[in-house]
Design an enzyme around this catalytic site. Sequence first.
Site, PDB file in Angstrom:
ATOM      1  CG  ASP A 116      34.582 -94.742 -48.114  1.00 31.19           C
ATOM      2  OD1 ASP A 116      34.223 -94.266 -49.210  1.00 31.19           O
ATOM      3  OD2 ASP A 116      34.213 -94.276 -47.027  1.00 31.19           O
ATOM      4  CG  ASP A 132      34.428 -89.974 -50.731  1.00 32.22           C
ATOM      5  OD1 ASP A 132      33.233 -89.641 -50.814  1.00 32.22           O
ATOM      6  OD2 ASP A 132      34.824 -90.912 -50.008  1.00 32.22           O
TER       7      ASP A 132
END
Length: 163
Positions: A116, A132
């Site tokens: 991330d 995401d």
Amino acid sequence: MFKSNLKLLGWTAIIILIDQISKYAISNYMQQGESIQVIGNVLRLTYIKNPGMAFGIQVGSKLFFTIFSSIACVVISIYLFRIKSENFWARFALASILGGAIGNLIDRIVYGEVIDFIHFRIIRWPIFNVADIAVTIGMIILIAFVIFDKKQLESEEEQFETG
């Protein structure tokens, strides 16, 4: 129908490519935990590895997430090809969700966790990635499609009954 499926798979592939290229760049040019300002303190690139689900939700083991993600990808793929071609937005939403799910699944298989790096600091929000974003936008479109399609179907049924 075949041409439509091919375009949707192309969209899925684009999501996977952008996701994986961005994660590759972040993991090769930043140190884990490093954070770089992009737009003041509002948007930062912050490299972390997430062993949990989307937005850092931790329920179960890494193996559980990998198996769950694999099954979800298969189910979404099957459903994507079974929906009528007239339902473009539902199919587009599923293709987006599939691209995001595969992008994060690749990370789980290769790294054992998900990379991330997108960090919005306007509100307290978990760090996330391109996959995401695709899943979230796909879910919003799918929910909107279900709500509005149901209303349209009810409206058509009322017109049929009164007409």
